[in-house]
Design a protein around this motif. Structure first.
Motif, PDB file in Angstrom:
ATOM      1  N   ARG A 189      21.183 -90.775 -35.128  1.00 41.08           N
ATOM      2  CA  ARG A 189      20.523 -92.087 -34.552  1.00 41.08           C
ATOM      3  C   ARG A 189      18.660 -92.157 -34.715  1.00 41.08           C
ATOM      4  N   LYS A 190      18.258 -92.975 -34.710  1.00 42.30           N
ATOM      5  CA  LYS A 190      16.819 -93.566 -34.885  1.00 42.30           C
ATOM      6  C   LYS A 190      15.995 -93.579 -33.756  1.00 42.30           C
ATOM      7  N   MET A 191      14.678 -92.370 -33.712  1.00 42.53           N
ATOM      8  CA  MET A 191      13.940 -92.369 -32.426  1.00 42.53           C
ATOM      9  C   MET A 191      12.640 -93.109 -32.897  1.00 42.53           C
ATOM     10  N   GLU A 192      11.743 -94.404 -32.413  1.00 47.07           N
ATOM     11  CA  GLU A 192      10.843 -94.593 -32.750  1.00 47.07           C
ATOM     12  C   GLU A 192      10.002 -94.581 -31.866  1.00 47.07           C
ATOM     13  N   ILE A 193       8.239 -94.039 -31.757  1.00 45.14           N
ATOM     14  CA  ILE A 193       7.378 -93.571 -30.718  1.00 45.14           C
ATOM     15  C   ILE A 193       5.653 -93.800 -31.670  1.00 45.14           C
ATOM     16  N   PRO A 194       5.271 -94.823 -30.667  1.00 49.79           N
ATOM     17  CA  PRO A 194       4.686 -95.999 -31.239  1.00 49.79           C
ATOM     18  C   PRO A 194       3.066 -94.519 -29.923  1.00 49.79           C
ATOM     19  N   VAL A 195       1.907 -94.999 -31.121  1.00 48.29           N
ATOM     20  CA  VAL A 195       1.116 -93.804 -31.289  1.00 48.29           C
ATOM     21  C   VAL A 195      -0.265 -94.576 -31.574  1.00 48.29           C
ATOM     22  N   GLY A 196      -1.322 -94.444 -30.279  1.00 40.90           N
ATOM     23  CA  GLY A 196      -2.336 -95.898 -30.515  1.00 40.90           C
ATOM     24  C   GLY A 196      -4.211 -94.501 -31.057  1.00 40.90           C
ATOM     25  N   GLY A 234      -4.645-103.831 -32.611  1.00 36.92           N
ATOM     26  CA  GLY A 234      -4.074-103.576 -31.614  1.00 36.92           C
ATOM     27  C   GLY A 234      -5.519-104.098 -31.049  1.00 36.92           C
ATOM     28  N   GLY A 235      -5.793-104.302 -30.076  1.00 41.14           N
ATOM     29  CA  GLY A 235      -7.000-104.629 -29.311  1.00 41.14           C
ATOM     30  C   GLY A 235      -8.237-103.809 -29.028  1.00 41.14           C
ATOM     31  N   SER A 236      -7.667-102.208 -28.190  1.00 45.48           N
ATOM     32  CA  SER A 236      -8.125-101.483 -28.675  1.00 45.48           C
ATOM     33  C   SER A 236      -7.968-100.122 -29.386  1.00 45.48           C
ATOM     34  N   SER A 237      -7.134 -99.936 -30.199  1.00 43.68           N
ATOM     35  CA  SER A 237      -6.200 -99.755 -30.705  1.00 43.68           C
ATOM     36  C   SER A 237      -5.790 -99.130 -32.198  1.00 43.68           C
ATOM     37  N   VAL A 238      -5.660 -98.646 -32.721  1.00 42.56           N
ATOM     38  CA  VAL A 238      -4.905 -98.361 -34.441  1.00 42.56           C
ATOM     39  C   VAL A 238      -3.644 -98.277 -33.790  1.00 42.56           C
ATOM     40  N   ASN A 239      -2.188 -99.083 -33.739  1.00 40.78           N
ATOM     41  CA  ASN A 239      -1.144 -98.295 -33.492  1.00 40.78           C
ATOM     42  C   ASN A 239      -0.283 -97.876 -34.924  1.00 40.78           C
ATOM     43  N   LEU A 240       0.034 -96.808 -34.323  1.00 37.33           N
ATOM     44  CA  LEU A 240       1.381 -96.381 -35.862  1.00 37.33           C
ATOM     45  C   LEU A 240       2.266 -96.175 -34.531  1.00 37.33           C
ATOM     46  N   ILE A 241       3.784 -96.445 -35.437  1.00 34.06           N
ATOM     47  CA  ILE A 241       4.931 -95.855 -35.550  1.00 34.06           C
ATOM     48  C   ILE A 241       5.157 -94.977 -36.124  1.00 34.06           C
ATOM     49  N   LEU A 242       6.191 -93.792 -35.240  1.00 33.73           N
ATOM     50  CA  LEU A 242       6.503 -93.284 -36.351  1.00 33.73           C
ATOM     51  C   LEU A 242       7.954 -93.198 -35.617  1.00 33.73           C
ATOM     52  N   ARG A 243       8.664 -92.856 -37.160  1.00 30.41           N
ATOM     53  CA  ARG A 243       9.911 -92.966 -36.655  1.00 30.41           C
ATOM     54  C   ARG A 243      11.080 -91.658 -37.112  1.00 30.41           C
ATOM     55  N   VAL A 244      11.695 -91.537 -36.198  1.00 31.15           N
ATOM     56  CA  VAL A 244      12.631 -90.099 -37.143  1.00 31.15           C
ATOM     57  C   VAL A 244      13.910 -90.048 -36.412  1.00 31.15           C
ATOM     58  N   TRP A 245      14.823 -89.662 -37.451  1.00 31.94           N
ATOM     59  CA  TRP A 245      16.421 -89.287 -36.811  1.00 31.94           C
ATOM     60  C   TRP A 245      16.479 -87.925 -36.283  1.00 31.94           C
ATOM     61  N   GLY A 274      -9.380 -89.330 -31.130  1.00 34.56           N
ATOM     62  CA  GLY A 274      -8.770 -89.503 -29.838  1.00 34.56           C
ATOM     63  C   GLY A 274      -7.860 -90.954 -30.282  1.00 34.56           C
ATOM     64  N   ILE A 275      -7.312 -90.608 -28.883  1.00 34.65           N
ATOM     65  CA  ILE A 275      -6.461 -92.147 -28.031  1.00 34.65           C
ATOM     66  C   ILE A 275      -6.990 -92.801 -27.206  1.00 34.65           C
ATOM     67  N   PRO A 276      -7.681 -93.492 -27.623  1.00 36.67           N
ATOM     68  CA  PRO A 276      -8.340 -94.798 -26.571  1.00 36.67           C
ATOM     69  C   PRO A 276      -7.531 -95.762 -25.198  1.00 36.67           C
ATOM     70  N   PHE A 277      -8.204 -95.240 -24.121  1.00 34.74           N
ATOM     71  CA  PHE A 277      -8.173 -96.628 -23.194  1.00 34.74           C
ATOM     72  C   PHE A 277      -7.729 -97.746 -23.499  1.00 34.74           C
ATOM     73  N   PRO A 278      -6.932 -98.606 -23.001  1.00 34.00           N
ATOM     74  CA  PRO A 278      -7.332 -99.568 -23.417  1.00 34.00           C
ATOM     75  C   PRO A 278      -8.975-100.407 -22.633  1.00 34.00           C
ATOM     76  N   MET A 279      -9.700-101.008 -23.905  1.00 33.62           N
ATOM     77  CA  MET A 279     -10.739-101.298 -23.730  1.00 33.62           C
ATOM     78  C   MET A 279     -11.332-103.089 -23.581  1.00 33.62           C
TER      79      MET A 279
END
Length: 309
Positions: A189-196, A234-245, A274-279
């Motif tokens: 099963r694939k899992m996707e984790i968003p990281v900003g 994104g509006g306040s961060s660069v959004n990465l997507i981590l995919r693992v099985w 840093g992981i930014p807060f929404p600004m």
């Protein structure tokens, strides 16, 4: 009055004669009734024995569809019992009754077909599911907005236990006609984790440290290997997507997701990313135009403050 008494007497005599006739017929047919009951018991035993033999023989073969084995055994048992019932009725001279009964069942079957079409639909869907076998007992499936482990497949419904421990009975027509996902089919099963991450950080560096940390975890499949891509600005961060099985079933999805999030946080903290807060950034086109309004608002606030004191 005498006429009423005569009618009552004749009726009583007629009923008595009819009961006497039935009693005579019953007494004369007692041997046949005993034989008919014995024949019925013998066929019932043969039907049960035949069902056991079918289960045993099919169970030892390569045919591993438990639902079809149960269906075949039960169908054979009913067929043998039906034949025995026909012979038993023939012994007591009720052959014509059997023919009339079968004809009546044909007409009643049409009427019942319309009245119980949902039951018939579930029955046929259960039969097709048993033949196709898209899942088996113990598989984790998702169907009709329900995700859980299959406990049993019957001819009318499918029993599924969801991850909250609740037992849900899904009509087979919904299972047959809906989108069915079997998570146990491929054992993965694939899992996707968003990281900003902040805009000041290096995307390549963030991807590198995250993947290095994830590959140290237990339970993450090496093939396909984990990946980390830039998904969105994104509006306040660069959004990465981590995919693992992961292995599934067999791995706790919620616990694995928690460990993945903690691993991403550790990796970014170690790399001082840093992981930014929404600004939100507000820009005014011409401050000179709004300064008079600001002054009037300030005077109004001071006036209200003086009145409250």
């Amino acid at each position: 009055m005498n006429e009423i008494s005569n009618v009552f007497g004749q009726s009583t005599e007629l009923i008595g004669d009819r009961l006497a006739t039935w009693a005579t017929v019953l007494v004369s047919n007692i041997p046949n009734l005993i034989v008919a009951v014995a024949v019925l018991f013998v066929f019932a035993y043969i039907g049960k024995l035949s069902a056991r033999i079918v289960k045993s023989r099919m169970g030892k073969s390569k045919f591993n569809n438990d639902i079809m084995i149960q269906l075949a055994a039960k169908s054979l048992q009913i067929a043998v019992l039906f034949v025995g019932t026909f012979f038993a009725l023939s012994i007591v001279n009720l052959d014509k009754t059997v023919v009339s009964l079968l004809a009546g069942l044909g007409v009643a079957g049409i009427a019942l077909g319309f009245a119980f079409q949902d039951i018939a639909s579930n029955f046929m869907s259960g039969l097709l599911l048993a033949i196709r076998s898209p899942f088996k007992t113990g598989d984790v499936i998702e169907v009709a907005s329900v995700t859980g482990t299959v406990r049993s497949l019957r001819l009318r419904d499918t029993e599924v236990e969801n991850f909250s421990g609740q037992t849900i009975y899904i009509p087979n027509k919904d299972v047959m006609g809906g989108n069915l996902t079997n998570y146990s089919m491929d054992r993965g099963r694939k899992m996707e984790i968003p990281v900003g991450i902040s805009y000041e950080a290096s995307i390549d560096e963030a991807q590198k440290v995250i993947l290095e940390e994830i590959k140290k975890m237990d339970g993450i499949l090496k093939d396909p290997e984990p990946t980390c891509h830039c998904d969105e600005l994104g509006g306040s961060s660069v959004n990465l997507i981590l995919r693992v099985w992961i292995h599934y079933p067999g791995t706790d999805v919620l616990q694995t997701k928690s460990e993945l999030l903690k691993a991403c946080k550790r990796a970014l903290d170690r790399a001082e990313i840093g992981i930014p807060f929404p600004m939100r950034t507000l820009e005014f086109a011409n401050l000179d135009q709004i300064k008079p309004h600001l002054a009037s608002w300030e005077q109004s606030d001071n006036h209200v403050h003086e009145q409250t004191q």
